[in-house]
Write a protein that holds these residues in place. Structure first.
Motif, PDB file in Angstrom:
ATOM      1  N   HIS A 141       0.806  -1.226   0.000  1.00 28.13           N
ATOM      2  CA  HIS A 141       0.000   0.000   0.000  1.00 28.13           C
ATOM      3  C   HIS A 141       0.836   1.272   0.000  1.00 28.13           C
ATOM      4  O   HIS A 141       0.359   2.346  -0.356  1.00 28.13           O
ATOM      5  CB  HIS A 141      -0.955   0.017   1.197  1.00 28.13           C
ATOM      6  N   GLY A 142       2.097   1.182   0.407  1.00 27.28           N
ATOM      7  CA  GLY A 142       2.975   2.344   0.386  1.00 27.28           C
ATOM      8  C   GLY A 142       2.635   3.420   1.406  1.00 27.28           C
ATOM      9  O   GLY A 142       3.120   4.552   1.304  1.00 27.28           O
ATOM     10  N   LEU A 143       1.829   3.103   2.414  1.00 25.89           N
ATOM     11  CA  LEU A 143       1.439   4.076   3.422  1.00 25.89           C
ATOM     12  C   LEU A 143       2.418   4.100   4.579  1.00 25.89           C
ATOM     13  O   LEU A 143       3.072   3.089   4.882  1.00 25.89           O
ATOM     14  CB  LEU A 143       0.034   3.754   3.959  1.00 25.89           C
ATOM     15  N   GLU A 144       2.527   5.252   5.223  1.00 28.38           N
ATOM     16  CA  GLU A 144       3.342   5.361   6.423  1.00 28.38           C
ATOM     17  C   GLU A 144       2.686   4.587   7.564  1.00 28.38           C
ATOM     18  O   GLU A 144       1.464   4.455   7.625  1.00 28.38           O
ATOM     19  CB  GLU A 144       3.520   6.826   6.827  1.00 28.38           C
ATOM     20  N   SER A 145       3.497   4.090   8.485  1.00 26.05           N
ATOM     21  CA  SER A 145       2.973   3.350   9.624  1.00 26.05           C
ATOM     22  C   SER A 145       2.469   4.321  10.683  1.00 26.05           C
ATOM     23  O   SER A 145       3.106   4.555  11.719  1.00 26.05           O
ATOM     24  CB  SER A 145       4.054   2.435  10.213  1.00 26.05           C
ATOM     25  N   GLU A 146       1.311   4.896  10.428  1.00 27.14           N
ATOM     26  CA  GLU A 146       0.727   5.864  11.345  1.00 27.14           C
ATOM     27  C   GLU A 146      -0.787   5.828  11.238  1.00 27.14           C
ATOM     28  O   GLU A 146      -1.341   5.379  10.241  1.00 27.14           O
ATOM     29  CB  GLU A 146       1.229   7.274  11.044  1.00 27.14           C
ATOM     30  N   SER A 147      -1.435   6.293  12.282  1.00 27.32           N
ATOM     31  CA  SER A 147      -2.885   6.344  12.306  1.00 27.32           C
ATOM     32  C   SER A 147      -3.366   7.665  11.727  1.00 27.32           C
ATOM     33  O   SER A 147      -2.899   8.729  12.127  1.00 27.32           O
ATOM     34  CB  SER A 147      -3.399   6.183  13.743  1.00 27.32           C
ATOM     35  N   ILE A 148      -4.282   7.599  10.775  1.00 23.21           N
ATOM     36  CA  ILE A 148      -4.833   8.788  10.123  1.00 23.21           C
ATOM     37  C   ILE A 148      -6.341   8.841  10.374  1.00 23.21           C
ATOM     38  O   ILE A 148      -7.032   7.836  10.214  1.00 23.21           O
ATOM     39  CB  ILE A 148      -4.579   8.763   8.607  1.00 23.21           C
ATOM     40  N   ARG A 149      -6.846  10.015  10.773  1.00 24.18           N
ATOM     41  CA  ARG A 149      -8.285  10.205  10.952  1.00 24.18           C
ATOM     42  C   ARG A 149      -8.731  11.441  10.182  1.00 24.18           C
ATOM     43  O   ARG A 149      -8.045  12.457  10.187  1.00 24.18           O
ATOM     44  CB  ARG A 149      -8.639  10.351  12.429  1.00 24.18           C
ATOM     45  N   MET A 150      -9.876  11.338   9.530  1.00 24.31           N
ATOM     46  CA  MET A 150     -10.454  12.438   8.752  1.00 24.31           C
ATOM     47  C   MET A 150     -11.924  12.591   9.130  1.00 24.31           C
ATOM     48  O   MET A 150     -12.565  11.622   9.523  1.00 24.31           O
ATOM     49  CB  MET A 150     -10.323  12.163   7.250  1.00 24.31           C
ATOM     50  N   ARG A 151     -12.425  13.787   8.955  1.00 20.98           N
ATOM     51  CA  ARG A 151     -13.828  14.040   9.296  1.00 20.98           C
ATOM     52  C   ARG A 151     -14.452  14.985   8.279  1.00 20.98           C
ATOM     53  O   ARG A 151     -13.854  15.994   7.890  1.00 20.98           O
ATOM     54  CB  ARG A 151     -13.929  14.621  10.703  1.00 20.98           C
ATOM     55  N   ARG A 152     -15.656  14.656   7.826  1.00 22.92           N
ATOM     56  CA  ARG A 152     -16.456  15.493   6.942  1.00 22.92           C
ATOM     57  C   ARG A 152     -17.856  15.560   7.534  1.00 22.92           C
ATOM     58  O   ARG A 152     -18.631  14.611   7.451  1.00 22.92           O
ATOM     59  CB  ARG A 152     -16.517  14.906   5.528  1.00 22.92           C
ATOM     60  N   GLY A 153     -18.190  16.684   8.173  1.00 24.00           N
ATOM     61  CA  GLY A 153     -19.485  16.801   8.815  1.00 24.00           C
ATOM     62  C   GLY A 153     -19.639  15.797   9.941  1.00 24.00           C
ATOM     63  O   GLY A 153     -18.830  15.762  10.877  1.00 24.00           O
TER      64      GLY A 153
END
Length: 342
Positions: A141-153
């Motif tokens: 997947h090529g992603l960094e080893s970190e937790s990502i959170r996003m919010r829309r409304g």
């Protein structure tokens, strides 16, 4: 039952393996075969540090590590009663059998029979639900080893890599009456997740679209209030609880399995220390005393975080945010807790 293919049915931890009788005596009975139940059984024999985001792998690992001296009874416990002569608890199974044990440890989840026996308050529902899943990227997947959170409304999305090819993700949104039906169909769960994330980056939508359909779960979020944990009576006689049966909270901090394993270590340590002195009730009282404030802090931080996501007034949101900043300014401090050696 083959211990490498054990399901999450109720099981009993016994010192010696022998056939089931109409009423069987045992030293320690563990009700529940999830992470906490398995970890408690293992901790009563030895200490093992385990960290894994994928629940099924963690459970399989715990099962494989359990010694052959542990016996399993794949039948649900329906009631618990106290023996009128010895006051020791008696477990009654759905198939009509029963077991009398010196100790009963309830690791039987949110709908715990043992919790009801202790008179603990049932978990409450939030107005939110979570869709959980895994996505496999065969070429990485090529992603960094970190937790990502996003919010829309009112929609939130989070992801974290399990390894270089597998990503765990969740979608949080408001629970609807239709979700009771949607939760039974993986394809409907995926469609619901895609509908909820239409305004998110394309990589998020693609991650959900290509997910492992068999991994999808839609569940309404439940919790035990901090004040219920602060004042709850977690032991009576020689009966106690651990894991979700003791403390259930929404997965905002990702500490449910970790706290369950902490319970197992502390409980096994207390039992080992006190039983050598022939003290029957002392180990459970010590266990509850050592765990209570840790659980109150975790449940409070989770509760305040969840309230920020719930539909409430601006004043309530502002108050929750201020309390989090004052008492939990180190937002990752809970992950560095050390429950001590076994």
């Amino acid at each position: 039952m083959n211990r490498r293919t054990i399901s999450k049915e109720k099981f009993i931890e016994n010192v010696e393996l022998h056939p089931m009788r109409q009423q069987e005596d045992t030293d320690i009975a563990i009700v529940g075969g999830g992470i906490c139940g398995l970890a408690t059984a293992l901790a009563l024999h030895r200490s093992e540090e385990l960290r894994c985001l994928k629940r099924s792998v963690l459970i399989e690992t715990l099962v494989q590590e359990l010694p052959a001296s542990i016996s399993y009874f794949g039948c649900q416990v329906v009631t618990i009663k106290s023996d009128p002569l010895t006051a020791f608890p008696i477990l009654h199974f759905r198939d009509g059998n029963s077991i009398k044990a010196k100790f009963v440890i309830g690791c039987d989840g949110a709908n715990s029979v043992v919790s009801k026996f202790l008179g603990l308050k049932p978990a409450q529902y939030l107005s939110s639900c979570s869709i959980l899943g895994f996505t496999n990227y065969p070429h990485g997947h090529g992603l960094e080893s970190e937790s990502i959170r996003m919010r829309r409304g009112s929609i939130s999305v989070g992801r974290i890599p399990v390894d270089d090819k597998v990503v765990y993700w969740f979608v949080g949104r408001k629970w609807t009456p239709q979700d009771s039906d949607i939760s039974k169909d993986p394809e409907m769960i995926r469609e619901s997740a895609l509908e909820s994330t239409g305004n998110f980056p394309e990589e998020v939508v693609e991650m959900i679209r290509k997910c492992d359909i068999g991994s999808l779960i839609l569940t309404r979020l439940k919790y035990h209030a901090p004040w219920d944990i602060l004042f709850g009576r977690f032991t009576t006689g020689t009966v106690t609880v651990a894991g979700d049966a003791m403390h259930l909270w929404a997965p905002f901090l990702g500490q449910g399995a970790s706290a369950a394993i902490e319970d197992a270590i502390v409980l096994a340590r207390c039992l080992a220390q006190h039983l050598t002195r022939n003290k029957v009730q002392a180990p459970l009282q010590t266990y509850v005393k050592q765990r209570r404030m840790r659980l109150v802090k975790l449940s409070t931080q989770t509760y305040l975080t969840g309230m920020l996501l719930e539909p409430s007034s601006v004043i309530v949101h502002y108050l929750c945010l201020m309390l989090l900043m004052v008492f939990f300014h180190d937002m990752l401090g809970h992950t560095r807790y050390n429950c001590g050696p076994l």
